[in-house]
Design an enzyme around this catalytic site. Structure first.
Site, PDB file in Angstrom:
ATOM      1  N   CYS A 127       0.848  -1.109   0.094  1.00 63.05           N
ATOM      2  CA  CYS A 127      -0.042  -0.118   0.066  1.00 63.05           C
ATOM      3  C   CYS A 127       0.949   1.172  -0.097  1.00 63.05           C
ATOM      4  O   CYS A 127       0.268   2.363  -0.226  1.00 63.05           O
ATOM      5  CB  CYS A 127      -0.835   0.069   1.135  1.00 63.05           C
ATOM      6  SG  CYS A 127      -2.147  -1.227   1.372  1.00 63.05           S
ATOM      7  N   HIS A 160      -9.088   3.253  -2.432  1.00 63.83           N
ATOM      8  CA  HIS A 160      -7.445   3.008  -2.259  1.00 63.83           C
ATOM      9  C   HIS A 160      -7.074   2.205  -3.415  1.00 63.83           C
ATOM     10  O   HIS A 160      -7.050   0.851  -3.385  1.00 63.83           O
ATOM     11  CB  HIS A 160      -7.615   2.173  -0.834  1.00 63.83           C
ATOM     12  CG  HIS A 160      -6.086   1.972  -0.543  1.00 63.83           C
ATOM     13  ND1 HIS A 160      -5.006   2.263  -0.941  1.00 63.83           N
ATOM     14  CD2 HIS A 160      -5.640   0.824   0.420  1.00 63.83           C
ATOM     15  CE1 HIS A 160      -3.908   1.799  -0.468  1.00 63.83           C
ATOM     16  NE2 HIS A 160      -4.474   0.955   0.457  1.00 63.83           N
ATOM     17  N   CYS A 176      -0.156   2.834   6.273  1.00 69.90           N
ATOM     18  CA  CYS A 176       0.357   1.312   6.844  1.00 69.90           C
ATOM     19  C   CYS A 176       0.454   0.685   5.652  1.00 69.90           C
ATOM     20  O   CYS A 176       0.208   1.033   4.533  1.00 69.90           O
ATOM     21  CB  CYS A 176      -0.823   1.104   7.788  1.00 69.90           C
ATOM     22  SG  CYS A 176      -2.462   1.043   7.047  1.00 69.90           S
ATOM     23  N   GLY A 221       1.074  -3.692   4.335  1.00 68.72           N
ATOM     24  CA  GLY A 221       1.003  -4.983   4.545  1.00 68.72           C
ATOM     25  C   GLY A 221       2.515  -5.693   5.003  1.00 68.72           C
ATOM     26  O   GLY A 221       3.614  -5.449   4.370  1.00 68.72           O
TER      27      GLY A 221
END
Length: 401
Positions: A91, A357, A387, A389
């Site tokens: 991300c 997103h 944040c 993964g």
């Protein structure tokens, strides 16, 4: 040592990441190519001067395989001397592309880089590239759970309730709708067009202006069965024995939306920009990336922000505006709680809960939103953080010039 400056930023509207979404018919290479072309055209950018095109893309399979950065640049009509590279930090990929570009510029090795991201989640399904993150054996060996379970664990540890996340989600929707109605995204958005030049999508289509607190309260938690029946809640107790029971509170209405989109930015030295007739909008003050517990993987924005602030010699109160990716509502809520940041400084135009997103593009999109809003409010400093993964976090601090 040179300083890396941000000169301009563009993004596509976000389209719903389904076959019924407006951008489903647009190949991701064309989605990115249109952003690259728009960035070139509105800045009269001679692309032979581009040292590299650095693009974040998470699911690099199918239509998004084979170094989409290079082929999108060629499809956009960039000079063949402008190379391309595609990276994946989940991300955080879009922001990582900007940070990598800034690092090469600040090192003096490169003078001008185009950075950005792309993700067509309607055409290339999340997880279709496979890999260790989807391997149950790896999950149990390293201690990793699906992000939704991690979000619910984060909320439980922080005392964040279902009412808290639903109210935050509703406010994200309200802010995003207000921003669209008052044209706050217009400077950065470039419409997506078809081969005949007809507009396919000109504004973000994911927001749900009819959302209500009552409607959100009726939605069932999305990760409860996964956590409790598949044993993933139990996996977390080895690391967090104080949590007897995870309260599963996240659902589709308070989590980030699946969408398509692309973004691109110019990162260069001041001298190079001025030589090309470009005006710098902001300088990059500091960047950071951190590793965190892969079970509590969504807590990365806090240490990433603290590290970036330390590198910049700043305090959290020195930052005027924050863009904290709304992967799940608990993430920005935990961020504000830990760092003492008021909500009126965070995601002032809504976030991924309302807007969506597009994994590889989100970080670059958040930077464009931040730059536009700093200028609109005549403020100075901003921070983007996401944040990531696998237990990571990323942050970038910029200061208007």
């Amino acid at each position: 040592m040179p300083i890396a400056y941000l000169f301009d930023a563009v993004r596509t509207p976000r389209g719903r990441g389904k076959e019924t979404g407006s951008l489903y018919t647009v190949r991701p290479v064309d989605l990115l190519a249109q952003s690259l072309a728009a960035l070139r055209d509105r800045n009269a950018l001679p692309t032979a001067e581009v040292d590299d095109v650095v693009v974040g893309c998470v699911t690099q399979a199918g239509d998004q395989g084979a170094c989409i950065a290079r082929f999108a640049a060629l499809a956009a009509g960039y000079d063949i001397d402008a190379p391309g590279v595609t990276l994946n930090r989940f991300c955080g990929s879009g922001l990582q592309a900007i940070n990598d570009a800034a690092a090469m510029v600040a090192s003096g090795y490169y003078d001008l880089v185009v950075a950005g991201g792309v993700e067509s989640m309607s055409r290339v399904k999340m997880g279709s590239d496979g890999g260790a993150i989807w391997d149950p054996r790896i999950q149990w060996e390293v201690g990793s759970v699906p992000q939704g379970v991690s979000a619910d664990l984060l909320a439980t540890l922080r005392g964040i309730t279902r009412d808290d996340v639903d109210r935050f989600a509703l406010e994200s929707q309200r802010r995003a709708v207000d921003a669209i109605e008052h044209h706050r995204f217009d400077r950065s958005i470039v419409p997506v067009v078809d081969e005949n030049g007809l507009t396919i999508l000109a504004r973000d289509e994911y927001p749900r202006p009819d959302s209500t607190l009552e409607g959100l309260a009726k939605l069932s938690p999305s990760f409860e069965m996964m956590g409790r029946q598949f044993g993933l809640d139990a996996l977390t107790r080895g690391r967090y024995p104080q949590v007897e029971r995870i309260e599963h509170i996240h659902h589709a209405g308070n989590s980030s939306g699946i969408v398509d989109g692309a973004a691109a930015q110019i990162v260069a030295t001041r001298d190079k920009g001025q030589a090309l007739g470009l005006r710098p909008r902001a300088m990059v003050r500091a960047v950071s990336v951190v590793g965190t517990d892969p079970i509590l993987m969504l807590a990365g924005p806090m240490p990433a922000t603290q590290r970036a602030l330390k590198k910049a010699g700043m305090e959290v109160g020195d930052i005027d505006l924050f863009e904290v990716n709304e992967a799940f509502a608990a993430v920005p809520l935990a961020f504000m709680q830990e760092l003492g940041v008021p909500h009126d400084k965070v995601n002032v135009n809504g976030g991924a809960i309302a807007l969506g997103h597009p994994l590889g593009a989100t970080g670059a999109m958040l930077m464009s939103t931040l730059l536009d809003e700093l200028e609109a409010r005549d403020l100075s400093t901003g921070l983007v953080t996401l944040c990531i993964g696998g237990g990571m976090g990323i942050a970038t601090i910029v200061e208007r010039v």
